[in-house]
Design a protein around this motif. Structure first.
Motif, mmCIF file in Angstrom:
data_model
loop_
_atom_site.group_PDB
_atom_site.id
_atom_site.type_symbol
_atom_site.label_atom_id
_atom_site.label_comp_id
_atom_site.label_asym_id
_atom_site.label_seq_id
_atom_site.Cartn_x
_atom_site.Cartn_y
_atom_site.Cartn_z
ATOM 1 N N GLU A 75 0.847 -1.191 0.000
ATOM 2 C CA GLU A 75 0.000 0.000 0.000
ATOM 3 C C GLU A 75 0.882 1.241 0.000
ATOM 4 O O GLU A 75 1.618 1.485 0.965
ATOM 5 N N VAL A 82 -7.138 3.524 6.964
ATOM 6 C CA VAL A 82 -8.483 3.016 6.655
ATOM 7 C C VAL A 82 -8.423 1.945 5.562
ATOM 8 O O VAL A 82 -8.869 0.795 5.768
ATOM 9 N N GLU A 103 3.991 5.108 5.301
ATOM 10 C CA GLU A 103 3.561 6.458 5.692
ATOM 11 C C GLU A 103 4.781 7.232 6.191
ATOM 12 O O GLU A 103 5.573 6.702 6.952
ATOM 13 N N ASP A 152 -2.173 5.013 -3.543
ATOM 14 C CA ASP A 152 -3.067 6.046 -3.002
ATOM 15 C C ASP A 152 -2.188 7.061 -2.284
ATOM 16 O O ASP A 152 -2.292 7.275 -1.086
#
Ligand SMILES: C[S@@+](CC[C@H](N)C(=O)[O-])C[C@H]1O[C@@H](n2cnc3c(N)ncnc32)[C@H](O)[C@@H]1O
Length: 223
Positions: A75, A82, A103, A152
């Motif tokens: 990711e 979420v 992140e 994303d």
């Protein structure tokens, strides 16, 4: 917009407490002002925001991962975690594996961990959060075969991230990119790359708000 939450949650197999958490997080996310990395707002405004994938997109990603049996997922862009919950649910229900979440904002990473803790073992244990600049954190130790990549993240990082992960994509791997319509200018290079059959992808854009590109790595055409 909050009317999209229940149909999305109905698509997902999850414990009542995880569904309640997703309901809470989506409700908070959908009531914040929108942020697209290619618009005029500085990235700093996103620090306090979820900037989360919308519920219907999360449901589609979850179902695509379930359908494809994905067990190793990357990711790019985790924020408050979420979408990661959906990825981890799918991986766990496919037999287990790993979701590599990424992140670079410590405050966001902490919030994500807090949310995952609330989902309990069945979700949390599949997630490995790599904190720091994605251009560094994905340089090493990727799974031998990656089944899916969720892009994303700020548009400018999409191509560099794909370049790091592509060597590990298995034939049939999914690459899903959010906001390709709303952020078309920022995604120009990536979309041209995915559209060129010589690069081994076939793709389509699902017309959710902002657009969601779904690409499949079919492999080198000359192989
Ligand atoms: C759109 S949000 C991710 C939302 C998340 N996928 C969800 O649905 O809940 C993109 C995230 O990428 C993070 N980000 C931006 N630049 C980054 C970088 N260089 N390395 C890692 N993460 C980065 C931002 O801090 C932001 O939280």
């Amino acid at each position: 917009m909050t009317s999209t939450i229940e149909p999305a949650l109905a698509s997902v197999v999850a414990s009542p407490s995880t569904l309640a958490l997703l309901r809470e997080l989506h409700t908070a996310a959908l009531t914040e002002p929108a942020y697209v990395s290619t618009d005029e707002q500085p990235a700093s405004v996103a620090l306090e925001r979820f900037v989360a994938l919308e519920p219907d997109k999360c449901a589609l990603v979850y179902l695509l991962l379930r359908a494809s049996g994905a067990r190793h997922v990357v990711e790019a862009g985790t924020s408050f975690g979420v979408s990661t919950i959906y990825l981890a649910l799918a991986v766990g229900q496919n037999g287990g594996g790993k979701v590599i979440a990424t992140e670079n904002e410590p405050v966001k990473a902490a919030r994500a961990r807090e949310h995952w803790r609330r989902t309990g073992e069945n979700v949390e244990k599949w997630i490995e959060l790599r904190e720091g600049d994605i251009c560094e954190t994905l340089k090493a130790d990727l799974p031998e075969k990656v089944d899916a990549l969720l892009l994303d993240i700020w548009a400018v990082l999409a191509m560099p991230t794909l370049a790091l992960v592509k060597p590990r994509l298995r034939i049939g791997a999914l690459v899903i990119v959010d906001n390709v319509i709303a952020g078309a200018a920022g995604y120009k290079d990536l979309l041209l790359y995915l559209d060129d059959p010589n690069n081994g992808f076939r793709s389509t854009t699902a017309p959710y708000p902002g657009g969601l590109c779904v690409a499949v790595y079919v492999g080198d055409v000359n192989a």
